[in-house]
Write an enzyme that holds these catalytic residues in place. Structure first.
Site, PDB file in Angstrom:
ATOM      1  N   GLN A 290       5.454   9.225  -0.734  1.00 10.55           N
ATOM      2  CA  GLN A 290       6.207   7.978  -0.841  1.00 10.55           C
ATOM      3  C   GLN A 290       7.718   8.165  -0.668  1.00 10.55           C
ATOM      4  O   GLN A 290       8.398   7.260  -0.197  1.00 10.55           O
ATOM      5  CB  GLN A 290       5.949   7.313  -2.194  1.00 10.55           C
ATOM      6  CG  GLN A 290       4.653   6.541  -2.266  1.00 10.55           C
ATOM      7  CD  GLN A 290       3.452   7.447  -2.447  1.00 10.55           C
ATOM      8  OE1 GLN A 290       3.440   8.296  -3.323  1.00 10.55           O
ATOM      9  NE2 GLN A 290       2.440   7.275  -1.624  1.00 10.55           N
TER      10      GLN A 290
ATOM     11  N   ASN B 146       0.859  -1.186   0.000  1.00 13.32           N
ATOM     12  CA  ASN B 146       0.000   0.000   0.000  1.00 13.32           C
ATOM     13  C   ASN B 146       0.894   1.234   0.000  1.00 13.32           C
ATOM     14  O   ASN B 146       1.350   1.695   1.052  1.00 13.32           O
ATOM     15  CB  ASN B 146      -0.929  -0.008   1.218  1.00 13.32           C
ATOM     16  CG  ASN B 146      -1.984   1.073   1.149  1.00 13.32           C
ATOM     17  OD1 ASN B 146      -1.786   2.120   0.530  1.00 13.32           O
ATOM     18  ND2 ASN B 146      -3.112   0.833   1.794  1.00 13.32           N
ATOM     19  N   ASP B 147       1.144   1.780  -1.192  1.00 17.05           N
ATOM     20  CA  ASP B 147       2.036   2.934  -1.325  1.00 17.05           C
ATOM     21  C   ASP B 147       1.563   4.134  -0.521  1.00 17.05           C
ATOM     22  O   ASP B 147       2.325   5.075  -0.312  1.00 17.05           O
ATOM     23  CB  ASP B 147       2.132   3.344  -2.806  1.00 17.05           C
ATOM     24  CG  ASP B 147       3.043   2.425  -3.595  1.00 17.05           C
ATOM     25  OD1 ASP B 147       4.042   1.957  -3.032  1.00 17.05           O
ATOM     26  OD2 ASP B 147       2.744   2.174  -4.769  1.00 17.05           O
ATOM     27  N   CYS B 148       0.301   4.128  -0.122  1.00 15.76           N
ATOM     28  CA  CYS B 148      -0.272   5.300   0.541  1.00 15.76           C
ATOM     29  C   CYS B 148      -0.307   5.174   2.055  1.00 15.76           C
ATOM     30  O   CYS B 148      -0.829   6.064   2.735  1.00 15.76           O
ATOM     31  CB  CYS B 148      -1.680   5.561   0.013  1.00 15.76           C
ATOM     32  SG  CYS B 148      -1.695   5.923  -1.750  1.00 15.76           S
TER      33      CYS B 148
END
Length: 811
Positions: free
Chosen positions: A499, A482-484
């Site tokens: 990020q 989950n890049d967020c």
């Protein structure tokens, strides 16, 4: 509401209304040269890299949407229209767009003229072919004018949209016979140019956009077209285009075919020029000559069709459910090829500029592709591993043209390394090719630091071991899958990237998702070690896995589900103790697939909690309750409106992790219920709500908290494609390659009577018939190979070239 229909026999989706809720696109090309084309002729072309080698210009986020493409205009005595409706938008008497496997056919008819544009990229060719078929359907002779149009990009697509003080002065072209050549910057550092040709004499041309179009017109009303007079303009600086002008005369019922070729050429630096200032056109002429007749073009189209028929024959199902069959047999596999080629770089939601090939993304994409072209999968695995660092970490992305890591993004996404184990073990199980482990692979593309690929896998595994937090759980780094979820960012500056910014970098924020990932693919690493006789390595790795399992049970279980993480301050994320974001899907999926606490009932409780908290009409949402304020300690995830993207949107990529876990529990009804909710073919009837293509998975569907639940976004380039193909084919239908053969262990809805699968595997063909007389979901009662009983559910590899029959009875 539907805007077209599936034609399963032709393997096409046929759009019958040009005003789709969003542009519905297709991809042309399978290797180096690609085009994106929408149902109204929008899109663009590039060689390998949509940032550094973009041939034609495209404007994202434009008004109106999808403005710019490769267009054709017909001027019929002053009545101007386009076969794809856009850009002119004159009403058509008939319209259709058939998106097929690597080709698109757009047909329009108006006032007795039918125009069909068939576009495709032949195998092994750096060019897009457009076969334009014109027919007089009226009872009188027709004389009309045809204009082609493509707008050249100035090669670097990012620079093309920013550096106007330079680019408004660099455009250069040459025109010879019926070919328009784009040679901007060729005389300095480039050894490549583009061209656009037609196989007929032309009566005029244009290469200066503003002179052709008029400075204050849009593409829907170019002066040259509406006045019926080309300018014969040559671009010097300014914005170069390619427009051919042809005068056409057809008797009643007569047809005429024209072949247009949009191509890319590279020449040796010492062989760039025919004469001073005149480019070497010989390779372009050779390429054009390959497609200068209808017969040659039709032959190439047949080769393309045969290519896809062969690819799709590797896995096919007869289930009695036409929507399931078309997803498995055609569209899901097709999308897996597209994601293999594109990763997350170029779609109508990805500009092709910001993201190249993803380390995590491309490794996952391979699990839905490796059965199609294993040798290309092998090459991709080596390319990905070559961007790894010596400590086992990796660049998060790399550029497809150079195959080098993207410094702008960097690394430290701590899930990245483990995905290399997934792709490699899936490749070996598919092919039996253990030699990939001996391949010498560099670190950071530095050949002087090369080690065996097996050593890369070992460093991937130990990167997690060497980066554990206070609870013995993996450190999240910049983010995990989950890049967020940015637990080290703490950003108050809108100009910072969530990020890549670490304002409170420390070794405290931990990820339960990576913990499950480590156990799942750590076990795969152990199995691989044992397969190659590395029992000592296997035992040492197993000890670390066992410790991780205990850490998850002790520090990662929240009573009814798995925690998501521990934040920078050591506080729980994804816990009943939280006000919002009490439960997340990722840790349930990965700890579930890893079987952590399976024997203690933890996985079953986790899945029951997913059903209670996260399931909705359109799929499984990412977390609940949705965030209603900005949590600085969580990062980007809490910036989205409730119900969208990572803030409680239905992130389709991780729905199959729940499907797979349900099959491990034997709950086939639930697994297939979740599958149906997000599979595009089942959503065709609500296309007006869903918006995106009914033949391609999208990344995100708006969740139950959204303003418009069920609306899709970010179609095509998503790990959803490969993971759903794995979920349905390997776990629900249950036909899965293993080191020792083909495992057949379905987990299906109890109402099913059975199904048939044809699977090619290591050169042999397996005709598999599954019957379910007792109407169970899971459990192989008996299995025979060519009439001979086999213990268990793994069919040993059969001799290449043979066809064998497998009978499976569930009970």
């Amino acid at each position: 509401m539907k805007f077209g229909h599936f034609d399963d026999k032709a393997r096409e989706y046929v759009i019958t209304d040009p005003k789709t809720p969003y542009p519905w696109i297709n991809y042309l090309g399978n290797e180096d040269f690609f085009s994106l084309v929408s149902n109204t002729g929008g899109g663009y072309s590039f060689y390998k890299d949509a940032k550094f080698r973009r041939l034609t210009r495209y404007r994202y986020n434009n008004v109106p949407v999808d403005n710019g493409g490769k267009y054709f205009y017909i001027n019929d005595g002053g009545d101007v229209w386009s076969p794809g409706w856009k850009p002119v938008k004159a009403e058509l008497d008939a319209y259709s767009c058939a998106h097929g496997l690597s080709y698109t056919r757009i047909t329009g008819e108006r006032n007795g003229i039918q125009a069909e544009v068939l576009s495709f990229i032949p195998l092994g060719t750096w060019a897009e072919i457009q076969k334009v078929s014109l027919k007089n359907t009226s009872g009188a002779a027709k004389k009309f004018k045809l204009f082609s149009f493509a707008e050249w990009c100035l090669w670097n697509a990012e620079d093309d949209m920013t550096n106007f003080q330079r680019n408004f002065s660099t455009g250069e072209v040459e025109v010879e016979d019926s070919v328009i050549y784009h040679k901007t910057e060729f005389k300095e550092r480039r050894n490549h140019y583009a061209f656009y040709s037609v196989n007929a004499p032309i009566q005029g041309f244009d290469t200066d956009r503003d002179k052709w179009k008029g400075l204050y017109n849009d593409f829907d009303k170019p002066d040259a077209v509406f006045e019926g007079e080309p300018r014969n303009s040559e671009a010097h600086g300014w914005s170069p285009i390619a427009s051919h002008y042809l005068e056409v005369e057809l008797a009643p019922g007569e047809s005429k075919d024209l072949i247009f070729v949009l191509g890319y050429i590279e020449v040796a630096p010492e062989n760039k020029w025919e004469s001073k200032g005149v480019i070497n056109k010989s390779p372009a002429k050779e390429l054009i000559a390959r497609f200068d007749s209808v017969e040659k073009v039709d032959a190439e189209l047949t080769k393309l069709a045969d290519y896809w028929a062969n690819l799709l024959s590797t896995y096919s199902v007869e289930s009695g459910d036409e929507k399931l069959d078309r997803m498995v047999n055609i569209w899901n596999q097709y999308q897996c090829m597209v994601t293999f080629n594109m990763s997350r770089s170029a779609s109508f939601f990805e500009s092709g500029i910001g993201r190249g090939m993803g380390f995590r993304d491309s490794n996952q994409d391979l699990i839905g592709f490796v059965h199609q072209v294993p040798e290309r999968a092998r090459e991709r695995i080596i390319d990905i591993a070559s961007t790894q660092f010596e400590d086992g970490s990796a660049y998060h992305q790399y550029q497809p043209l150079t195959k080098r890591g993207n410094n702008a993004i960097g690394g430290n996404f701590n899930d990245d390394p483990l995905w290399l184990i997934l792709s490699t073990t899936d490749y070996i199980k598919e092919t039996g090719d253990f030699s990939i482990l001996e391949e010498q692979v560099p670190y950071d593309n530095d050949a002087s630091k090369a080690t065996s690929h097996f050593e890369h896998l070992k460093r991937s595994f130990y990167h997690t071991v060497n980066n554990l937090g206070p609870h013995g759980l993996p450190l999240i780094g910049r983010a995990d899958w989950n890049d967020c979820l940015n637990l080290n960012c703490f950003s108050e500056d809108p100009n910072e990237s969530f990020q890549t910014t670490g304002n409170k970098t420390g070794r405290t924020a931990e990820s339960l998702m990576i913990a499950g990932l480590f156990v799942l693919y750590g076990n795969e690493f152990v199995k691989l070690c044992r397969e190659i006789g590395q029992d000592g390595e296997a035992a040492e790795a197993q000890a670390h896995i066992d410790q991780m399992v205990e850490a998850v049970k002790k520090h990662g279980w929240d009573g009814e589900w798995f925690l998501r993480a521990y934040d920078y301050y050591g506080k729980k994320v994804g816990s009943k103790e939280n006000e919002e974001g009490k439960i997340f899907i990722e840790s349930q999926g990965f700890c579930g697939m890893a079987g952590i606490g399976l024997e203690d009932g933890l996985v079953e409780k986790s899945m029951d909690s997913v059903k209670e908290w996260l399931d909705c009409d359109y799929g499984i949402v990412l977390q609940q309750p949705a965030f209603t304020k900005y949590y600085i300690e969580y990062g980007e995830i809490s910036t989205y409106p409730a119900g969208y993207k990572e803030n409680a949107g239905i992130f389709c990529h991780n729905n199959p992790w729940i499907m797979i876990t349900e099959t491990l529990l034997g709950r086939g009804d639930k697994a297939f219920e979740y599958y149906r909710k997000i599979a595009p073919a089942y959503l065709e009837e609500i296309s007006d709500l869903h918006k995106v293509e009914p033949y391609a998975y999208c990344q995100m569907i708006a969740g139950k908290d959204a303003y418009l639940p069920g609306e899709g976004k970010n179609s095509w380039l998503t790990g959803t494609a490969s993971w759903n193909f794995a979920a349905i084919t390997q776990y629900i239908l249950g036909v899965k390659p293993d080191y020792s053969g083909l495992a057949i262990n379905p987990c299906i809805p109890s109402s099913w009577d059975g199904f048939k699968v044809t699977r090619k595997y290591r050169g042999a063909t397996y005709n598999i018939t599954v019957t379910n007389p007792s109407h169970v979901s899971k459990g192989v009662k008996s299995l025979t190979l060519n009439g001979n009983a086999i213990d268990g559910y793994i069919v040993p590899p059969q001799q290449a070239g043979t066809v064998c029959n497998v009978e499976v009875t569930l009970g």
